[in-house]
Design an enzyme around this catalytic site. Sequence first.
Site, PDB file in Angstrom:
ATOM      1  N   GLN A   1       4.153 -15.704 -31.903  1.00  0.00           N
ATOM      2  CA  GLN A   1       5.484 -15.675 -31.313  1.00  0.00           C
ATOM      3  C   GLN A   1       6.475 -15.151 -32.338  1.00  0.00           C
ATOM      4  O   GLN A   1       6.132 -14.955 -33.496  1.00  0.00           O
ATOM      5  CB  GLN A   1       5.903 -17.071 -30.881  1.00  0.00           C
ATOM      6  CG  GLN A   1       6.092 -18.046 -32.044  1.00  0.00           C
ATOM      7  CD  GLN A   1       6.252 -19.480 -31.608  1.00  0.00           C
ATOM      8  OE1 GLN A   1       5.388 -20.031 -30.968  1.00  0.00           O
ATOM      9  NE2 GLN A   1       7.376 -20.066 -31.959  1.00  0.00           N
TER      10      GLN A   1
ATOM     11  N   GLU B   1       2.402 -19.784 -35.408  1.00  0.00           N
ATOM     12  CA  GLU B   1       1.399 -20.823 -35.665  1.00  0.00           C
ATOM     13  C   GLU B   1      -0.025 -20.282 -35.697  1.00  0.00           C
ATOM     14  O   GLU B   1      -0.978 -21.050 -35.815  1.00  0.00           O
ATOM     15  CB  GLU B   1       1.546 -21.937 -34.628  1.00  0.00           C
ATOM     16  CG  GLU B   1       2.835 -22.699 -34.819  1.00  0.00           C
ATOM     17  CD  GLU B   1       3.243 -23.556 -33.623  1.00  0.00           C
ATOM     18  OE1 GLU B   1       4.160 -24.368 -33.769  1.00  0.00           O
ATOM     19  OE2 GLU B   1       2.655 -23.366 -32.524  1.00  0.00           O
TER      20      GLU B   1
ATOM     21  N   TRP C   1      11.319 -28.166 -32.503  1.00  0.00           N
ATOM     22  CA  TRP C   1      12.429 -27.285 -32.888  1.00  0.00           C
ATOM     23  C   TRP C   1      12.990 -26.557 -31.668  1.00  0.00           C
ATOM     24  O   TRP C   1      14.077 -25.987 -31.725  1.00  0.00           O
ATOM     25  CB  TRP C   1      11.986 -26.295 -33.957  1.00  0.00           C
ATOM     26  CG  TRP C   1      11.091 -25.172 -33.479  1.00  0.00           C
ATOM     27  CD1 TRP C   1       9.969 -25.292 -32.723  1.00  0.00           C
ATOM     28  CD2 TRP C   1      11.258 -23.781 -33.738  1.00  0.00           C
ATOM     29  NE1 TRP C   1       9.414 -24.058 -32.497  1.00  0.00           N
ATOM     30  CE2 TRP C   1      10.175 -23.107 -33.107  1.00  0.00           C
ATOM     31  CE3 TRP C   1      12.184 -23.027 -34.441  1.00  0.00           C
ATOM     32  CZ2 TRP C   1      10.020 -21.720 -33.159  1.00  0.00           C
ATOM     33  CZ3 TRP C   1      12.019 -21.641 -34.497  1.00  0.00           C
ATOM     34  CH2 TRP C   1      10.955 -21.006 -33.860  1.00  0.00           C
ATOM     35  N   ASP C   2      12.239 -26.598 -30.564  1.00  0.00           N
ATOM     36  CA  ASP C   2      12.689 -26.008 -29.301  1.00  0.00           C
ATOM     37  C   ASP C   2      14.134 -26.417 -28.991  1.00  0.00           C
ATOM     38  O   ASP C   2      14.933 -25.607 -28.510  1.00  0.00           O
ATOM     39  CB  ASP C   2      11.809 -26.497 -28.134  1.00  0.00           C
ATOM     40  CG  ASP C   2      10.334 -26.274 -28.358  1.00  0.00           C
ATOM     41  OD1 ASP C   2       9.906 -26.269 -29.522  1.00  0.00           O
ATOM     42  OD2 ASP C   2       9.607 -26.132 -27.361  1.00  0.00           O
TER      43      ASP C   2
END
Length: 794
Positions: free
Chosen positions: A614, A499, A356-357
Amino acid sequence: MLDYSQGKGEFKNWIISEVDFSSNALGKCEAIMSLGNGYMGLRSVTEEPYIHETRNLFVSGTFNKAAENEVTELPNLADVTRLDIRIDGERFSLELGQTNNYVRQLNLKTAELIRSFEWTSPKGKELRFLFSRFVSLDNLHLIGMKMEIESLTDPVEISIDTGINAQMSNSGCQHFLEGERRIYNNEFIQLIQTTTESNIDVVLNTTHKMKVNGKEASNDSEMHMARRKVWQTYQFNLKPNDKLEMEKLTTVHTSRDKEIPQEGYDLQKLRDDSLRALQSHVEKGYDTLFQRHKDAWQRKIWDKYNFELVSDNDFDELALRFSLYHLTVMTPAHDERMGIGAKALSGEGYKGHSFWDTEIFILPFFIFSNPEVAKSLLMYRYHGLEGARRKALENGYEGAMYPWEMAWPTDGEVTPEFGDIDIVTGEQTKIWTGFIEQHITSDIAFGVYQYENVTGDKQFMDEYGYEIVFDTAKFWASRLEWNEEKHRYEINNVIGPDEYKEHIHNNAFTNYMAYFNMKLAMRYYDQLKKENPLLLQSLGRKLDLDEMYSLWEKKAKRLYLPNPREEDSVIPQDDTYLQLKQIDLTKYKEQDTVRTIYRDYNPEQINEIQVTKQADTLILFYLLEQTFLADDERISEAVKRANFHYYEPRTLHDSSLSLVTYAIVANDIGEEALAYRLFEKSCETDLGPMMHTSDEGIHAASIGGIWKTAIFGFAGIRLVNGKLTIQPRLPKHWKEIKFTIHWQGQPINFCITPTTLTVEAVYKEKFVFESYGKTYECGDFIEVDLSEDVIKNS
């Protein structure tokens, strides 16, 4: 040790330098100084070998699965950079003798790597070395190398082994069959590699030109061949002040290259054509080829992006140029069948897979700065629909369920099943992301939405974009689960962007983005019904859109979207996060390296702690504020502020993706000093003093995020529900920033200072933008007052 002050004059803030050599810290400079052109990436390993080096040469899209228990990955091609140099019969190494005036530099402007030093041999002989290297942006298949050795004090005997070494692997995993090797006329070396599973041919050609004191030397050499290796040995005797020069030119071609026909492919023709191409390069020579490469960088990159920054901190401008450089070398702009790896083409980390970066951290740069490349990256996802549909079926769903990790478009899911050690059990940890981290599907739909709104590319939407959005929305409609007790739809057993939380229910980011995806599909359906009913009819037959529309309408209305809590306006990250135990996170927040929490806890234990890897809930605000949901009170400015202050102390930023989101949001809510500190820290992910942060490759998303923070954060450029808004809030020490973006097919030049915003429409076509509550129409040139009083009263 890294030094960013070496650039002088025209190269000020263009030079990344290593000024002290250490054979125990090689990976950092190998990665951050890596060379490339999107077609291939070459890790900037030294010419002479060292034990802890990592020699990598990757070509985009050449994925191969080495064995049944492996996942597909970009294979490490044969090495052409190694030179085995002997001085008076003894191996040359900087671990021996004495080295002075050492410097290795990447010039971001010219994309050339240079290394120079004086070296005294163990026998006391003094020599001067200069190495140069580039990977051509003018010709995507070309690598140029140059070496100069000058004897300063004594007669010296020099021997050099140089050629093509296919005895390479990916961390011990071999991807190639033994291929044919040949030397033509004691001058041109050719080696063939073929991947073991994907059956891709790679043809490497290389040749050398030798000069002594400016005069071409005899090309006589000893020719050698060994298993997976072919090379030549050159020998020279230099007198004091003699200079030996070597030029080495290499070409790389593969059967996966876009210009190679799928039908009637002929390996012998590829060999012949690639050899002729190298021969034509030899006629021009290193200096001419390098000049063409340098001109291409100026024309295609620096002139196009038109970026300048005046800051009291020179590092800021260098970091942003570093971002532009790597965004160029990592991106396969030449071929829409290929995506961007999480470590770009600079290392073996994440196996070259796309995450998805791309859509959230890298694609926005190209959408606003180079729409043609943005379209190519979205076409990669369109070609991936086949694998996404297969993954949905395999998991019992409908529509397109995009892989968490994607390689060749049709490969489907390629996430490894096992990862790091569990410090409690000593076993491998299970990697669940490929199974249950599903938000990537709506992230890709968001990328399509952003591209359409910024570019106005209706042809792309008609031919590709609508289909992506409709099919991803179809997946979400089948993915939702009905909770009879609460009379609502939910999304259970997922991983969100955080995550560190596995198998959780109703991750806010996942639920809201699924909602956005379905609402977007409904809007596009309604739009096509009015504007292009024939296209809607065609897509409707293919994707059952009439039935899907009623499902989207029904399910979106009843989908559970976690609301801000009444007492503090915090949106629960998931069903249980706010009830988890809290611990003192100070030592993890102050860590020098990421993921140190795993030294004390295993994944199951971390799952029970109120700690976030994150940006998770926070990124939701940044994304949805750009959409037709911008006025939703659940993502208001007050709610955003409350969530920032709640989640940031609990976020370890253990992913390089995290800091940039927090920096942008911090700037939005007026925390300018904190925003800049977070921006600076994100720049230091690769450019900081810690010498092992980039061993496995650069952090591609973080590098895209550097640009995002500067342009979408500090400069305040935003898409908001189809409109362009510009609300700059520059760091205190930024005096001026200039750049070009594209809006609705037109380049727009910007110049922003603390008090003025200057906007220029390059094609003189009128467009509308908003700044601090006021609407402006610009068809040429306009200057906006940004003084504090004006902004305060707006």
